[in-house]
Design an enzyme around this catalytic site. Structure first.
Site, mmCIF file in Angstrom:
data_model
loop_
_atom_site.group_PDB
_atom_site.id
_atom_site.type_symbol
_atom_site.label_atom_id
_atom_site.label_comp_id
_atom_site.label_asym_id
_atom_site.label_seq_id
_atom_site.Cartn_x
_atom_site.Cartn_y
_atom_site.Cartn_z
ATOM 1 N N ARG A 11 26.525 35.478 36.492
ATOM 2 C CA ARG A 11 27.481 35.767 37.569
ATOM 3 C C ARG A 11 26.995 35.070 38.869
ATOM 4 N NH1 ARG A 11 29.310 41.896 39.362
ATOM 5 N NH2 ARG A 11 27.176 41.920 40.249
ATOM 6 N N MET A 21 55.213 55.310 41.493
ATOM 7 C CA MET A 21 54.423 54.866 42.864
ATOM 8 C C MET A 21 53.905 55.952 43.679
ATOM 9 S SD MET A 21 55.324 52.204 45.791
ATOM 10 C CE MET A 21 55.755 50.970 44.914
ATOM 11 N N TYR A 50 60.614 56.688 34.307
ATOM 12 C CA TYR A 50 60.990 55.299 34.344
ATOM 13 C C TYR A 50 60.868 54.851 32.943
ATOM 14 C CZ TYR A 50 61.007 54.245 39.234
ATOM 15 O OH TYR A 50 61.343 54.342 40.455
ATOM 16 N N LYS A 84 28.913 49.754 48.895
ATOM 17 C CA LYS A 84 29.756 48.745 48.935
ATOM 18 C C LYS A 84 31.360 49.324 48.698
ATOM 19 C CE LYS A 84 29.128 47.347 43.934
ATOM 20 N NZ LYS A 84 28.429 46.394 43.181
#
Ligand SMILES: *Cc1c(COP(=O)(O)O)cnc(C)c1O
Length: 370
Positions: A137, A311, A263, A38
């Site tokens: 679940r 990023m 940052y 998956k």
């Protein structure tokens, strides 16, 4: 993306195959090993990974969605079973059946719909049923499962191939819930098989395989261990590492006075330090949460990350390298045989699964075959 200057992600299909055979060898006799592919084989590329597993003898594949199943069917052809773990969308039942996919059904209503629609279209399509044994679940509740085993007509009409359940705590072998779920699933299996003797049972994910033979039943469903994630957290990893990720350095700089990096100016380096800025940031799966904690690997040494991950780039302190090493350094590895997915996950406060499935699509991907 064809340029390794964007970062090079190497995926070792030989190691995945070896991990598959390793897991096969751990199973009780009579039980066989499937593979969960998956989420694009946990981010590593289903269309490359699944054929590699097929060549090692895997014939039972598990995907999350119907779209993944259709892609896999196109890749592998007819002699494999493909189980869709999150079921079938209402209205898509016939599409699913015609694609030869086995949906996992969680409610009686879903099962009845499936049976009715397949009968109307004269398709004899197998399905899987999931019973909840404690994960809370997906899966039939105990009450619904009671109704199912009491409904002889439905059982006779439904072509149930597989009964599944999923362990919540398999990676904690001492957790008492494992045994509770095992007993619960065993009982469910016996009750269903009393009426449908051909139904196959499947409980174990990767870590479940290591809980012992009782947990193996007919088919095991490992995913993460195939891809190198440690199925036994806190103890030595029995699996081979599969991924190597190398980020190209786009700037090296000498720091002439004490200064902050990145940052938020969250971390500082002192005068005399050397930094390397590598291409590859949180948009590429270098999880931001590891900023200031994680590390890279270069010239055989760990190189600390400094400041926040951006990023598109990440900064490393390379002051620990000799001048010659520093000058020769062109890239920094952020995953390799030493710096494993599990270690990186720990820096980011997550699990190896998330590291793999976060790997971005800007890398050049290289597949190693046998
Ligand atoms: C993802 C998944 C697996 C595989 O789990 P791993 O821990 O990666 O081995 C098995 N069964 C189900 C139902 C899953 O959703």
């Amino acid at each position: 993306m064809s340029d390794s200057r964007e970062g090079l992600l190497t995926i070792d299909l030989q190691a995945i195959g070896d991990n598959y055979l390793d897991l096969c060898g751990r199973l009780a006799s009579g039980s066989r090993c499937g593979a969960v592919v998956k989420a694009d084989a946990y981010g590593l590329g289903m269309t490359e990974v699944a054929p590699a597993l097929y060549r090692r003898g895997c014939r039972d594949f598990f995907v999350a969605t119907q779209a993944e199943g259709e892609r896999l069917r196109a890749e592998l052809g007819g002699d494999v079973t493909i189980v869709v773990l999150t079921g079938v969308r209402a209205g898509a039942e016939l599409e699913c059946a015609r694609a030869g996919l086995i949906p996992t059904l969680f409610t009686l209503q879903q099962l009845r719909n499936w049976v009715d629609l397949c009968a109307q279209a004269s398709i004899e399509a197998p399905c899987a049923v999931k019973v909840d044994s404690g994960m809370t679940r997906l899966g039939m509740t105990p009450e619904e499962f009671e109704q199912l085993v009491a409904d002889r007509e439905l059982l006779a009409a439904a072509n149930i191939r597989l009964l599944l359940s999923h362990l919540a705590c398999a990676d904690e072998p001492a957790h008492p819930q494992n045994r509770v779920q095992l007993e619960d699933f065993k009982r469910a299996g016996e009750r269903l098989r009393a009426q449908c003797p051909e139904v196959l049972l499947s409980l174990a994910n990767s870590s479940g395989i290591f809980l012992g033979e009782e947990y193996h039943f007919d088919i095991a469903r490992p995913g993460s261990a195939l891809y190198g994630v440690n199925p036994l957290p806190g103890t030595p990893n029995p699996m081979r590492q599969v991924v190597e990720l190398s980020l190209p350095i786009v700037q090296k700089r000498h720091v002439s006075s004490d200064r902050s990096v990145g940052y938020g100016a969250t971390q500082s380096v002192s005068a005399g330090s050397w930094l390397a800025v590598a291409r590859g940031g949180y948009a590429d799966g270098i999880l931001r949460a590891q900023g200031g904690r994680g590390c890279g690997w270069g010239s055989g040494k760990r190189l600390p990350m400094v400041g926040r991950v951006s990023m598109d780039s990440t900064t490393f302190d390379i002051s620990g390298l000799s001048e010659a090493e520093r000058e020769a350094l062109e890239s920094i590895e952020v995953l390799n045989g030493e710096l494993t997915v599990d270690e990186v996950a720990e820096y980011a406060g997550t699990i190896g699964y998330e590291i793999l499935t976060s790997l971005g699509n800007r890398y050049y991907r290289r597949y190693l075959r046998s």
